[in-house]
Write a protein that holds these residues in place. Structure first.
Motif, PDB file in Angstrom:
ATOM      1  N   PHE A 153      -4.824  -6.473   3.289  1.00  0.00           N
ATOM      2  CA  PHE A 153      -5.201  -7.518   2.340  1.00  0.00           C
ATOM      3  C   PHE A 153      -4.326  -7.519   1.089  1.00  0.00           C
ATOM      4  O   PHE A 153      -4.368  -8.465   0.318  1.00  0.00           O
ATOM      5  CB  PHE A 153      -6.668  -7.379   1.937  1.00  0.00           C
ATOM      6  CG  PHE A 153      -7.621  -7.810   3.014  1.00  0.00           C
ATOM      7  CD1 PHE A 153      -8.017  -9.133   3.102  1.00  0.00           C
ATOM      8  CD2 PHE A 153      -8.088  -6.908   3.952  1.00  0.00           C
ATOM      9  CE1 PHE A 153      -8.888  -9.557   4.098  1.00  0.00           C
ATOM     10  CE2 PHE A 153      -8.962  -7.316   4.957  1.00  0.00           C
ATOM     11  CZ  PHE A 153      -9.360  -8.635   5.028  1.00  0.00           C
ATOM     12  N   THR A 154      -3.611  -6.441   0.828  1.00  0.00           N
ATOM     13  CA  THR A 154      -2.771  -6.439  -0.375  1.00  0.00           C
ATOM     14  C   THR A 154      -1.304  -6.323   0.005  1.00  0.00           C
ATOM     15  O   THR A 154      -0.924  -5.404   0.737  1.00  0.00           O
ATOM     16  CB  THR A 154      -3.175  -5.325  -1.368  1.00  0.00           C
ATOM     17  OG1 THR A 154      -2.221  -5.320  -2.446  1.00  0.00           O
ATOM     18  CG2 THR A 154      -3.236  -3.950  -0.732  1.00  0.00           C
ATOM     19  N   PRO A 155      -0.478  -7.249  -0.476  1.00  0.00           N
ATOM     20  CA  PRO A 155       0.943  -7.197  -0.114  1.00  0.00           C
ATOM     21  C   PRO A 155       1.629  -5.938  -0.640  1.00  0.00           C
ATOM     22  O   PRO A 155       2.680  -5.555  -0.140  1.00  0.00           O
ATOM     23  CB  PRO A 155       1.524  -8.455  -0.759  1.00  0.00           C
ATOM     24  CG  PRO A 155       0.509  -8.924  -1.757  1.00  0.00           C
ATOM     25  CD  PRO A 155      -0.813  -8.410  -1.320  1.00  0.00           C
ATOM     26  N   PHE A 156       0.999  -5.283  -1.613  1.00  0.00           N
ATOM     27  CA  PHE A 156       1.647  -4.127  -2.233  1.00  0.00           C
ATOM     28  C   PHE A 156       1.366  -2.815  -1.493  1.00  0.00           C
ATOM     29  O   PHE A 156       1.705  -1.741  -1.980  1.00  0.00           O
ATOM     30  CB  PHE A 156       1.276  -4.075  -3.713  1.00  0.00           C
ATOM     31  CG  PHE A 156       1.512  -5.405  -4.356  1.00  0.00           C
ATOM     32  CD1 PHE A 156       2.812  -5.896  -4.465  1.00  0.00           C
ATOM     33  CD2 PHE A 156       0.463  -6.216  -4.753  1.00  0.00           C
ATOM     34  CE1 PHE A 156       3.051  -7.157  -4.983  1.00  0.00           C
ATOM     35  CE2 PHE A 156       0.695  -7.476  -5.278  1.00  0.00           C
ATOM     36  CZ  PHE A 156       1.988  -7.949  -5.395  1.00  0.00           C
ATOM     37  N   SER A 157       0.780  -2.939  -0.299  1.00  0.00           N
ATOM     38  CA  SER A 157       0.727  -1.792   0.614  1.00  0.00           C
ATOM     39  C   SER A 157       2.055  -1.685   1.350  1.00  0.00           C
ATOM     40  O   SER A 157       2.344  -0.688   1.989  1.00  0.00           O
ATOM     41  CB  SER A 157      -0.413  -1.969   1.614  1.00  0.00           C
ATOM     42  OG  SER A 157      -0.183  -3.128   2.406  1.00  0.00           O
ATOM     43  N   GLN A 158       2.852  -2.740   1.278  1.00  0.00           N
ATOM     44  CA  GLN A 158       4.124  -2.808   2.007  1.00  0.00           C
ATOM     45  C   GLN A 158       5.321  -2.453   1.125  1.00  0.00           C
ATOM     46  O   GLN A 158       6.451  -2.464   1.594  1.00  0.00           O
ATOM     47  CB  GLN A 158       4.338  -4.216   2.580  1.00  0.00           C
ATOM     48  CG  GLN A 158       3.197  -4.720   3.452  1.00  0.00           C
ATOM     49  CD  GLN A 158       2.889  -3.780   4.592  1.00  0.00           C
ATOM     50  OE1 GLN A 158       3.785  -3.335   5.299  1.00  0.00           O
ATOM     51  NE2 GLN A 158       1.612  -3.434   4.768  1.00  0.00           N
ATOM     52  N   THR A 159       5.085  -2.183  -0.141  1.00  0.00           N
ATOM     53  CA  THR A 159       6.204  -1.874  -1.038  1.00  0.00           C
ATOM     54  C   THR A 159       6.239  -0.377  -1.346  1.00  0.00           C
ATOM     55  O   THR A 159       5.211   0.303  -1.289  1.00  0.00           O
ATOM     56  CB  THR A 159       6.069  -2.660  -2.365  1.00  0.00           C
ATOM     57  OG1 THR A 159       4.719  -2.564  -2.838  1.00  0.00           O
ATOM     58  CG2 THR A 159       6.410  -4.123  -2.176  1.00  0.00           C
ATOM     59  N   PHE A 160       7.430   0.107  -1.653  1.00  0.00           N
ATOM     60  CA  PHE A 160       7.592   1.498  -2.104  1.00  0.00           C
ATOM     61  C   PHE A 160       7.255   1.517  -3.593  1.00  0.00           C
ATOM     62  O   PHE A 160       8.002   0.977  -4.409  1.00  0.00           O
ATOM     63  CB  PHE A 160       9.020   1.978  -1.829  1.00  0.00           C
ATOM     64  CG  PHE A 160       9.293   2.205  -0.373  1.00  0.00           C
ATOM     65  CD1 PHE A 160       9.022   3.440   0.221  1.00  0.00           C
ATOM     66  CD2 PHE A 160       9.780   1.180   0.440  1.00  0.00           C
ATOM     67  CE1 PHE A 160       9.243   3.652   1.569  1.00  0.00           C
ATOM     68  CE2 PHE A 160       9.999   1.381   1.790  1.00  0.00           C
ATOM     69  CZ  PHE A 160       9.738   2.621   2.358  1.00  0.00           C
ATOM     70  N   ASN A 161       6.106   2.129  -3.905  1.00  0.00           N
ATOM     71  CA  ASN A 161       5.569   1.972  -5.256  1.00  0.00           C
ATOM     72  C   ASN A 161       5.820   3.188  -6.140  1.00  0.00           C
ATOM     73  O   ASN A 161       5.513   4.317  -5.768  1.00  0.00           O
ATOM     74  CB  ASN A 161       4.063   1.710  -5.189  1.00  0.00           C
ATOM     75  CG  ASN A 161       3.743   0.396  -4.490  1.00  0.00           C
ATOM     76  OD1 ASN A 161       4.522  -0.561  -4.574  1.00  0.00           O
ATOM     77  ND2 ASN A 161       2.636   0.341  -3.787  1.00  0.00           N
ATOM     78  N   VAL A 162       6.363   2.905  -7.312  1.00  0.00           N
ATOM     79  CA  VAL A 162       6.469   3.909  -8.365  1.00  0.00           C
ATOM     80  C   VAL A 162       5.272   3.648  -9.284  1.00  0.00           C
ATOM     81  O   VAL A 162       5.218   2.621  -9.963  1.00  0.00           O
ATOM     82  CB  VAL A 162       7.781   3.753  -9.154  1.00  0.00           C
ATOM     83  CG1 VAL A 162       7.864   4.802 -10.260  1.00  0.00           C
ATOM     84  CG2 VAL A 162       8.979   3.839  -8.202  1.00  0.00           C
TER      85      VAL A 162
END
Lengths: 348, 428
Positions: free
Chosen positions: B125-134
């Protein structure tokens, strides 16, 4: 697998008892199929079988709804069915209402699926489309051959707990919104729809606009200086600490709090539970949202009779209209019982 | 105006001795980043964590998500009005660390922040599960006013993203996209015979944690105006806004504006895309009337045949959406609206707080009230105890076994009203 057991509900006419002159027939049951039950049985193609038929006259049902409904449910239960089919009622208003009521009660009380069929303008459609699956039928019994296979197919799917949609299964949309993942992102779909709309080509909106309830205002208070006035807010003003844990969004409840001895709301005593607006100013002085201080002044000056001893608060943020309407009804009943004459409702 | 976006695909993330990109892997010098954030005297503590796609990590409460970008050629710098000088952006060359993101967290400011799960049912549900997060966790000094607290965390995010973006300055991009935005005079004569379209980009402006900034200006103080899409790609619009995090645009989404991107794809073929109108969603009726009047006036002056109108938020801004729709349609400008729904947990309630018969072409990003059960994850970044009070949570959301039941409105970006995601809803 053994055949699913079905009970069919009919009115006096389709139940082959008689016309309008027999509309006062009390509920009765007959084993096996009656009238259109024959076609329905055929449409089940051996997967299900009508084991009993329950019949009630349209006028009798309309005049004795509660008693008849409980008797009808009792008869249905005796057959130990797996599902119930009511009608189709086409455009017959009283029959449609009865079919809707029976289907709703079957689901609620027996916990098994029920299907009915009606013409879209049957008054029963609007009354029951949210609660039950109503197959869209033509407006008269000429459409029986069209309606029955659709009702049978939908009933079998529901009995097997399969997912259904209004488009594929021909029922009148219940208006229940269900999430799913589309093929394309929303931005792409928006551009596609824009191009279609520009070109005058057909497109389907993803969200048909709702029709809103309009509440007519009550007549004005004749003598405000004698009136008891209550404060109700959807701005979330609660005693500090939010004792009822009212949600910051999508509230599931409201709170009722005493104003006895309270003349002013302060940062020490009151705060907002609302998550949908800048809370800083409300938390500094909650009178900004729930104007207790001003109401006390008006009370003292004799400009109003008195301020009601309780205030009611919920959070309007993201709260379903159905929940808000439920809170409103309950608060209104409480206020009426307490002899309150008028209410000031504040938002955020 | 001509802007080249050089996209460097980020496929890995780790801490390292220098902040740099090597073979698609981003390395972050933790100490340098922490020191940068701690330059603000209002910061009591700053920590940096990494969260990669698929890891058993939950981040809560999330305030903003920001894509690292760096201006390589042309005037200005990323996030003008907040970082560096105030030169106008939108031309030259910008490098993008595509696939990387800065996520800001820290103790709760309001009740309104979001959740990002890197794995499990919440992740879809969140697109930011797909990004490499700092992930930058910032705690302010004691006694700071809520508005200042919000500002501290917001600034920390922009600084972190600009700092990490610098790693892309001298890295060769994997792909390049070129965007041209002509003068109005030129735009009007281009593509004769094609209908003209605009995008009405509604910005959330309702107060604390509901604000959006344009070149550093609080957008509640603007009247509707035009902006170049290339300025948007360079960070002229940033978020201060995470209320009911499902349908707010984090800075990341402004930078990757999906409706603008999609409008470019068919520009010159199916229509002539001539304008982006930004408008606000203020809380008073007078502001709503003024902004919707001027939005439709600008569209009229542009002479467009149709417009896409996107909302940010729900409830109160539904009124702005409906006013914009009605006033545009009354001028003969066809509209497509993009919104989401608050139809109740069972989906049976009405979806919007306002309505108009002209709104006959609507894209929905789904019902934000639908609930989801999120499993217990191994690592938590932030503060889990806020789950009961954030928008979308309720008393008992955090269960004794560590699982969480929330409405999807708590998940950052779940029902994006600029159509960044695929979630939608239908009537059953």
């Amino acid at each position: 697998m053994s055949k699913l057991r079905v009970v069919h509900y009919l009115n006096q006419f389709f139940g082959q008892i008689g016309g309008e002159d027999k509309a006062d027939t009390a509920p009765l049951k007959k084993d096996g199929v009656v009238g259109p039950g024959m076609a329905l049985n055929g449409a089940f193609k051996g997967e299900a079988e009508i084991v009993g038929t329950v019949i009630c006259g349209d006028s009798h049902f309309a005049e004795n709804m509660d008693a008849d409904l409980s008797q009808i449910i009792g008869f249905i239960k005796e057959y130990k069915p797996d599902l119930v089919v009511a009608g189709p009622a086409f455009n017959a208003g009283r029959y449609g209402t009865a079919c809707g009521a029976v289907a709703e009660a079957v689901q609620a009380q027996l916990g098994i699926p029920a299907v009915t069929g009606m013409y879209v303008e049957n008054p029963g459609t609007d009354m029951y489309k949210k609660a039950v699956y109503i197959v869209s039928t033509p407006d008269s019994a000429v459409g029986m051959r069209d309606a029955v296979p659709k009702m049978a197919a939908l009933a079998l799917k529901l009995a097997k707990n399969q997912s259904v949609t209004p488009e594929e299964d021909h029922y009148i949309s219940r208006g229940i919104r269900k999430n799913f993942f589309a093929e394309e992102i929303g931005a792409r779909r928006a551009v596609d729809m824009l191009v279609a709309k520009l070109a005058g080509k057909p497109f389907t909106t993803e969200l048909p606009m709702p029709a809103f309830d309009r509440v007519p205002p009550n007549p004005a208070i004749k003598d405000i200086t004698k009136a008891t006035i209550a404060l109700v807010t959807s701005g979330g003003i609660v005693p500090k600490g939010n004792p009822d844990h009212i949600e910051s969004s999508s509230a599931s409840k409201y709170g009722k709090y005493s104003l006895a001895g309270v003349t002013d709301l302060t940062a020490e005593t009151h705060a907002t539970a609302h998550g949908g607006y800048d809370p800083v100013y409300a938390n500094e002085d909650a009178d900004r949202v729930l104007p207790v201080d001003v109401m006390r002044d008006l009370e003292k000056e004799g400009k109003i009779g008195k301020l009601h001893e309780f205030w009611y608060a919920t959070v309007g943020n993201g709260t379903a209209v159905a929940s808000a309407a439920k809170f409103g009804r309950s608060i209104a009943e409480d206020l009426k019982a307490a002899g309150v004459h008028a209410v000031i409702v504040t938002s955020t | 105006m001509r802007l080249t976006l050089g996209k460097i695909t980020i496929k890995g993330l780790d801490f390292g001795s220098a902040t740099r990109v090597e073979n698609g892997k981003l390395f972050v010098n933790k100490e340098e980043l922490v020191a940068l954030i701690r330059e603000d005297s209002r910061v009591a503590s700053a920590e940096v964590f990494l969260a990669r796609p698929g890891e058993s990590v939950r981040i809560v409460p999330v305030k903003d998500v920001i894509e690292p970008r760096v201006k390589v050629e042309g005037p200005g710098n990323i996030f003008p009005g907040f970082i560096g000088k105030l030169d106008p952006v939108g031309s030259g060359r910008t490098h993008v660390l595509q696939g990387a993101a800065v996520v800001t967290t820290g103790k709760i400011v309001g009740f309104q922040e979001g959740i990002i799960d890197m794995t499990g049912p919440g992740a879809q549900f969140t697109p930011f599960s797909q990004t490499f997060n700092v992930v930058v966790k910032v705690e302010p000094v004691a006694g700071l006013h809520q508005h200042d607290h919000e500002n501290v965390v917001r600034m920390a995010g922009f600084k972190a993203a600009a700092y990490i973006g610098e790693a892309g300055r001298n890295t060769a991009p994997d792909t390049e996209e070129v965007y041209e935005w002509p003068s109005l005079a030129e735009a009007m004569t281009k593509h004769p015979g094609l209908p003209k379209v605009a995008y009405v980009y509604m910005l959330q402006t309702q107060g604390l944690l509901h604000d959006t900034y344009v070149y550093g200006v609080d957008a509640k103080r603007i009247i509707p105006t035009l902006i170049s899409p290339t300025e948007v790609f360079d960070g002229a619009i940033v978020s201060g806004n995470c209320v009911s995090a499902c349908d707010k645009n984090p800075t990341y989404v402004h930078l990757n504006q999906p409706i603008i991107t999609e409008l470019f794809k068919r520009h010159g073929k199916d229509y002539n895309f001539v304008g982006v109108i930004i408008t606000n969603e203020n809380v008073t009726l007078a502001d709503k009337e003024r902004s919707s009047n001027y939005t439709s006036r600008l569209a009229e002056m542009l002479g467009v045949d149709a417009a896409i109108v996107s909302e940010e938020g729900f409830g109160n801004p539904d009124a702005d959406l409906v006013m914009n729709c009605r006033k545009l349609e009354q001028k003969g400008i066809k509209t497509v609206l993009v919104t989401d729904e608050y139809a109740g947990r069972d989906g049976s309630s009405q979806s919007l707080a306002d309505t108009t018969p002209e709104a006959n072409a609507v894209i929905t990003a789904g019902n934000a009230n639908e609930t989801i059960v999120l499993p217990k994850l191994d690592t938590l970044i932030g503060h889990i105890d806020v789950v009961d009070v954030i928008a979308g949570g309720f008393s008992g959301s955090l269960r004794p076994d560590g699982t969480i039941e929330v409405e999807i409105q708590a998940l950052t970006g779940a029902t994006s009203e600029v159509g960044f995601i695929k979630l939608t809803a239908k009537g059953m």
